[in-house]
Design a protein around this motif. Structure first.
Motif, PDB file in Angstrom:
ATOM      1  N   GLN A   1       7.779   5.793   0.288  1.00 60.30           N
ATOM      2  CA  GLN A   1       8.491   4.889  -0.573  1.00 60.30           C
ATOM      3  C   GLN A   1       7.477   4.136  -1.436  1.00 60.30           C
ATOM      4  O   GLN A   1       6.328   4.038  -1.085  1.00 60.30           O
ATOM      5  N   LEU A   2       7.971   3.565  -2.507  1.00 59.23           N
ATOM      6  CA  LEU A   2       7.054   2.846  -3.384  1.00 59.23           C
ATOM      7  C   LEU A   2       6.500   1.654  -2.621  1.00 59.23           C
ATOM      8  O   LEU A   2       7.203   0.731  -2.303  1.00 59.23           O
ATOM      9  N   SER A   3       5.239   1.664  -2.341  1.00 63.80           N
ATOM     10  CA  SER A   3       4.670   0.565  -1.582  1.00 63.80           C
ATOM     11  C   SER A   3       3.226   0.374  -1.956  1.00 63.80           C
ATOM     12  O   SER A   3       2.678   1.089  -2.754  1.00 63.80           O
ATOM     13  N   LEU A   4       2.561  -0.626  -1.345  1.00 65.12           N
ATOM     14  CA  LEU A   4       1.327  -1.098  -1.944  1.00 65.12           C
ATOM     15  C   LEU A   4       0.240  -1.315  -0.945  1.00 65.12           C
ATOM     16  O   LEU A   4       0.136  -2.388  -0.425  1.00 65.12           O
ATOM     17  N   PHE A   5      -0.480  -0.312  -0.657  1.00 59.85           N
ATOM     18  CA  PHE A   5      -1.551  -0.496   0.301  1.00 59.85           C
ATOM     19  C   PHE A   5      -2.861  -0.618  -0.448  1.00 59.85           C
ATOM     20  O   PHE A   5      -3.231   0.236  -1.230  1.00 59.85           O
ATOM     21  N   ARG A   6      -3.539  -1.742  -0.210  1.00 57.54           N
ATOM     22  CA  ARG A   6      -4.835  -1.980  -0.833  1.00 57.54           C
ATOM     23  C   ARG A   6      -5.855  -2.025   0.284  1.00 57.54           C
ATOM     24  O   ARG A   6      -5.710  -2.800   1.231  1.00 57.54           O
ATOM     25  N   PHE A   7      -6.884  -1.211   0.192  1.00 61.95           N
ATOM     26  CA  PHE A   7      -7.876  -1.202   1.257  1.00 61.95           C
ATOM     27  C   PHE A   7      -9.218  -1.688   0.754  1.00 61.95           C
ATOM     28  O   PHE A   7      -9.672  -1.305  -0.312  1.00 61.95           O
ATOM     29  N   THR A   8      -9.867  -2.525   1.549  1.00 63.72           N
ATOM     30  CA  THR A   8     -11.219  -2.933   1.217  1.00 63.72           C
ATOM     31  C   THR A   8     -12.162  -1.834   1.671  1.00 63.72           C
ATOM     32  O   THR A   8     -11.885  -1.136   2.632  1.00 63.72           O
ATOM     33  N   VAL A   9     -13.267  -1.658   0.966  1.00 66.91           N
ATOM     34  CA  VAL A   9     -14.262  -0.667   1.377  1.00 66.91           C
ATOM     35  C   VAL A   9     -14.993  -1.212   2.593  1.00 66.91           C
ATOM     36  O   VAL A   9     -15.418  -2.364   2.606  1.00 66.91           O
ATOM     37  N   LYS A  10     -15.148  -0.379   3.612  1.00 64.80           N
ATOM     38  CA  LYS A  10     -15.804  -0.844   4.829  1.00 64.80           C
ATOM     39  C   LYS A  10     -17.297  -1.014   4.588  1.00 64.80           C
ATOM     40  O   LYS A  10     -17.949  -0.119   4.091  1.00 64.80           O
TER      41      LYS A  10
ATOM     42  N   LYS B   1       7.873  10.828  17.775  1.00 68.10           N
ATOM     43  CA  LYS B   1       7.544   9.480  17.299  1.00 68.10           C
ATOM     44  C   LYS B   1       6.968   9.566  15.885  1.00 68.10           C
ATOM     45  O   LYS B   1       5.915  10.188  15.676  1.00 68.10           O
ATOM     46  N   ILE B   2       7.654   8.945  14.945  1.00 68.11           N
ATOM     47  CA  ILE B   2       7.260   9.025  13.528  1.00 68.11           C
ATOM     48  C   ILE B   2       6.849   7.642  13.026  1.00 68.11           C
ATOM     49  O   ILE B   2       7.522   6.645  13.293  1.00 68.11           O
ATOM     50  N   LEU B   3       5.746   7.601  12.272  1.00 70.25           N
ATOM     51  CA  LEU B   3       5.332   6.394  11.562  1.00 70.25           C
ATOM     52  C   LEU B   3       5.603   6.601  10.080  1.00 70.25           C
ATOM     53  O   LEU B   3       5.069   7.529   9.461  1.00 70.25           O
ATOM     54  N   ASP B   4       6.473   5.763   9.515  1.00 68.40           N
ATOM     55  CA  ASP B   4       6.772   5.811   8.079  1.00 68.40           C
ATOM     56  C   ASP B   4       5.935   4.726   7.405  1.00 68.40           C
ATOM     57  O   ASP B   4       6.231   3.538   7.509  1.00 68.40           O
ATOM     58  N   VAL B   5       4.862   5.147   6.732  1.00 67.59           N
ATOM     59  CA  VAL B   5       3.918   4.205   6.120  1.00 67.59           C
ATOM     60  C   VAL B   5       4.406   3.847   4.715  1.00 67.59           C
ATOM     61  O   VAL B   5       4.629   4.726   3.887  1.00 67.59           O
ATOM     62  N   GLY B   6       4.543   2.560   4.454  1.00 68.66           N
ATOM     63  CA  GLY B   6       5.083   2.141   3.156  1.00 68.66           C
ATOM     64  C   GLY B   6       6.560   2.445   3.109  1.00 68.66           C
ATOM     65  O   GLY B   6       7.057   3.072   2.184  1.00 68.66           O
ATOM     66  N   CYS B   7       7.281   1.995   4.149  1.00 72.33           N
ATOM     67  CA  CYS B   7       8.682   2.403   4.343  1.00 72.33           C
ATOM     68  C   CYS B   7       9.635   1.754   3.349  1.00 72.33           C
ATOM     69  O   CYS B   7      10.788   2.177   3.235  1.00 72.33           O
TER      70      CYS B   7
ATOM     71  N   GLY C   1      12.470  -0.174   1.849  1.00 73.82           N
ATOM     72  CA  GLY C   1      13.718  -0.645   2.446  1.00 73.82           C
ATOM     73  C   GLY C   1      14.277   0.263   3.519  1.00 73.82           C
ATOM     74  O   GLY C   1      15.386   0.042   4.004  1.00 73.82           O
ATOM     75  N   GLY C   2      13.521   1.307   3.887  1.00 75.00           N
ATOM     76  CA  GLY C   2      13.954   2.200   4.962  1.00 75.00           C
ATOM     77  C   GLY C   2      14.681   3.445   4.507  1.00 75.00           C
ATOM     78  O   GLY C   2      15.362   4.106   5.293  1.00 75.00           O
ATOM     79  N   LEU C   3      14.509   3.812   3.216  1.00 71.34           N
ATOM     80  CA  LEU C   3      15.254   4.957   2.665  1.00 71.34           C
ATOM     81  C   LEU C   3      14.945   6.278   3.353  1.00 71.34           C
ATOM     82  O   LEU C   3      15.806   7.153   3.430  1.00 71.34           O
ATOM     83  N   LEU C   4      13.718   6.430   3.851  1.00 67.99           N
ATOM     84  CA  LEU C   4      13.357   7.661   4.565  1.00 67.99           C
ATOM     85  C   LEU C   4      13.419   7.456   6.077  1.00 67.99           C
ATOM     86  O   LEU C   4      13.753   8.379   6.822  1.00 67.99           O
ATOM     87  N   SER C   5      13.135   6.256   6.546  1.00 65.37           N
ATOM     88  CA  SER C   5      13.186   5.972   7.988  1.00 65.37           C
ATOM     89  C   SER C   5      14.573   6.252   8.561  1.00 65.37           C
ATOM     90  O   SER C   5      14.714   6.817   9.651  1.00 65.37           O
ATOM     91  N   GLU C   6      15.622   5.850   7.837  1.00 61.62           N
ATOM     92  CA  GLU C   6      16.978   5.979   8.372  1.00 61.62           C
ATOM     93  C   GLU C   6      17.410   7.432   8.585  1.00 61.62           C
ATOM     94  O   GLU C   6      17.863   7.773   9.682  1.00 61.62           O
ATOM     95  N   PRO C   7      17.273   8.327   7.596  1.00 64.17           N
ATOM     96  CA  PRO C   7      17.679   9.715   7.868  1.00 64.17           C
ATOM     97  C   PRO C   7      16.840  10.375   8.965  1.00 64.17           C
ATOM     98  O   PRO C   7      17.351  11.200   9.716  1.00 64.17           O
ATOM     99  N   LEU C   8      15.557  10.013   9.080  1.00 62.66           N
ATOM    100  CA  LEU C   8      14.729  10.565  10.161  1.00 62.66           C
ATOM    101  C   LEU C   8      15.224  10.045  11.510  1.00 62.66           C
ATOM    102  O   LEU C   8      15.258  10.782  12.504  1.00 62.66           O
ATOM    103  N   GLY C   9      15.635   8.780  11.555  1.00 66.23           N
ATOM    104  CA  GLY C   9      16.221   8.218  12.771  1.00 66.23           C
ATOM    105  C   GLY C   9      17.525   8.905  13.131  1.00 66.23           C
ATOM    106  O   GLY C   9      17.806   9.178  14.304  1.00 66.23           O
TER     107      GLY C   9
ATOM    108  N   VAL D   1       4.655   9.931   7.962  1.00 67.77           N
ATOM    109  CA  VAL D   1       5.121  10.245   6.613  1.00 67.77           C
ATOM    110  C   VAL D   1       4.603   9.158   5.679  1.00 67.77           C
ATOM    111  O   VAL D   1       4.673   7.967   5.992  1.00 67.77           O
ATOM    112  N   ALA D   2       4.033   9.580   4.568  1.00 64.18           N
ATOM    113  CA  ALA D   2       3.545   8.651   3.534  1.00 64.18           C
ATOM    114  C   ALA D   2       4.130   9.163   2.219  1.00 64.18           C
ATOM    115  O   ALA D   2       3.497   9.923   1.492  1.00 64.18           O
ATOM    116  N   SER D   3       5.364   8.770   1.959  1.00 64.02           N
ATOM    117  CA  SER D   3       6.088   9.306   0.813  1.00 64.02           C
ATOM    118  C   SER D   3       6.041   8.325  -0.348  1.00 64.02           C
ATOM    119  O   SER D   3       6.514   7.191  -0.235  1.00 64.02           O
TER     120      SER D   3
END
Length: 289
Positions: A1-10, A77-83, A85-93, A148-150
């Motif tokens: 889902q459209l989401s916003l992960f910002r990572f700092t460089v280690k 067991k599924i991890l939905d990263v950047g889920c 509002g749950g648009l993909l989590s729900e059908p997988l559930g 899933v990282a959609s």
């Protein structure tokens, strides 16, 4: 889902933490209440379920001998990263999976929680958490069968760190599913100029073309971080019908399925597969999965 992960460089000898871009956070917070409007800003993500859910389901079923009629993903067991509002989590559930959805935008998680609460079955199978991927790594080492990282990696600042974190929370032989946008002139014209500025298919400013990820780059990063790429498939959105379909070309949107290797020493970023291997796999990817 459209989401916003910002990572700092280690950096050596420092504790790194994930940092979220405040501008993008605000942008998605403003739309958080609109996730479940099937005719609204996220209409294209709703209809993407028609192809991404069967792709995930059928790929996982082809790898397993256990089949639960009615609940084909039971026990997974599924991890939905950047889920979002749950648009993909729900059908997988609904397919029987136990789903954890994470997103750094708290308003997205509130929306997702509220929506799943209307269905007692989903309320038990899905849990949501306001978090970045990096923040859950320590507590979730080798916890999930599937990630899933959609429509997420095009919002990630440090893609290699993101993939490393995916590997850390996946069990050996676990599956990673990614859908994203290629970095081509065509994707700039259709994905940003037409989709955002002219047609308004997605809100203006949703994407930055500079951060789109070519499949070759994604494959190299996956292979050099202990994944084996199994499938790369092109995806096409038809704005007139509002529907998605698979296609051979990956010049616009595409989906990837990769499997984390079993007990194997950690590989290094320099161990990239030969270019010819990637080209051969891409040539046959249209018939896979």
């Amino acid at each position: 889902q459209l989401s916003l992960f910002r990572f700092t460089v280690k950096r050596p000898f420092s504790t790194s933490h994930s940092s979220v871009d405040s501008k993008e956070m605000k942008k998605f917070q403003l739309l958080a209440h609109k996730w479940w409007d099937e005719e609204g800003e996220y209409a294209a993500l709703h209809s993407m379920n028609d192809i991404r859910v069967p792709f995930i389901r059928d790929t996982l079923l082809s790898m397993s001998s256990n089949y639960h009629l009615g609940n084909p993903l039971s026990g997974i067991k599924i991890l939905d990263v950047g889920c979002g509002g749950g648009l993909l989590s729900e059908p997988l559930g609904r397919l029987g999976a136990s789903v954890t959805g994470i997103d750094p935008v708290e308003d997205n998680i509130r929306t997702a929680d509220r929506h799943k609460s209307f269905d007692p079955v989903l309320a038990k199978r899905i849990q949501y958490k306001s978090s970045s991927l990096e923040e859950i790594v320590e507590e979730s080492m080798e916890t999930f069968d599937v990630i899933v990282a959609s429509e997420v990696v095009e919002h990630v600042a440090d893609l290699e760190t993101f993939i490393k974190c995916c590997s850390q929370v996946l069990k050996p032989e676990g599956s990673l599913f990614v859908t994203t946008i290629n970095k081509t002139q065509l994707s700039y014209v259709l994905g940003i100029v037409v989709a955002e500025k002219i047609r308004g298919i997605v809100p203006e400013g949703t994407h930055e073309w500079e951060k789109f990820v070519p499949p070759e780059e994604l494959e190299r990063l996956l292979e050099s971080n202990g994944f084996s790429v199994k499938t790369v498939k092109g995806m096409l959105y038809n704005p007139l019908s509002g529907s998605w379909s698979w296609m051979e070309s990956t010049s616009l949107n595409y989906a990837v399925h990769a499997v984390k290797s079993g007990a194997r020493p950690q590989s290094h970023a320099t161990d990239t597969p030969p270019e010819t291997d990637i080209q051969q796999r891409r040539a046959t990817a249209g018939t896979a999965g």
